[in-house]
Scaffold this motif. Structure first.
Motif, PDB file in Angstrom:
ATOM      1  N   ALA A 222       0.828  -1.205   0.000  1.00  0.00           N
ATOM      2  CA  ALA A 222       0.000   0.000   0.000  1.00  0.00           C
ATOM      3  C   ALA A 222       0.863   1.257   0.000  1.00  0.00           C
ATOM      4  O   ALA A 222       0.636   2.182  -0.783  1.00  0.00           O
TER       5      ALA A 222
ATOM      6  N   CYS B 100      -4.319   2.565   3.701  1.00  0.00           N
ATOM      7  CA  CYS B 100      -5.115   1.367   4.005  1.00  0.00           C
ATOM      8  C   CYS B 100      -6.337   1.684   4.849  1.00  0.00           C
ATOM      9  O   CYS B 100      -7.440   1.348   4.495  1.00  0.00           O
TER      10      CYS B 100
ATOM     11  N   TYR C  15     -11.323  -0.995   3.865  1.00  0.00           N
ATOM     12  CA  TYR C  15      -9.961  -0.533   3.639  1.00  0.00           C
ATOM     13  C   TYR C  15      -9.828  -0.092   2.204  1.00  0.00           C
ATOM     14  O   TYR C  15     -10.650  -0.459   1.366  1.00  0.00           O
TER      15      TYR C  15
END
Length: 93
Positions: A26, A33, A57
């Motif tokens: 991420a 996230c 998320y």
């Protein structure tokens, strides 16, 4: 040789690998996230008749469980739970 098998009890080591790799991916892709669990509950008076659990998320929602007590099935309670999730998260990105 690489082998693959089903693991029924997830160890702390496995959870750590998941978290670390998930967050590294991420971060390297500029994604926040913001991983959060949620639970929505349907009630008739004070009695719980249905439960929906999941996670949010990125900009996604994932439903994990959708449970409606047997005697309340066929009354659109599952649809009401899903609609509540959609309504709650609709304007949250």
């Amino acid at each position: 040789m690489i082998t693959v098998k089903l693991v029924e009890n997830v160890s702390e080591e496995i959870n750590e690998i998941i978290d670390n790799e998930f967050n590294k991916f991420a971060k390297s892709n500029g994604v926040i996230c913001d991983y959060k669990s949620f639970t929505f509950v349907a009630k008739e008076d004070e009695n719980i008749v249905g439960v929906l659990t999941g996670h949010s998320y990125y900009n996604e929602i994932h439903i994990g469980d959708l449970i409606v007590k047997e005697e309340y099935r066929g009354k659109k309670i599952g649809s009401k739970l899903v609609n509540a999730v959609e309504k709650y998260y609709r304007d949250k990105g």
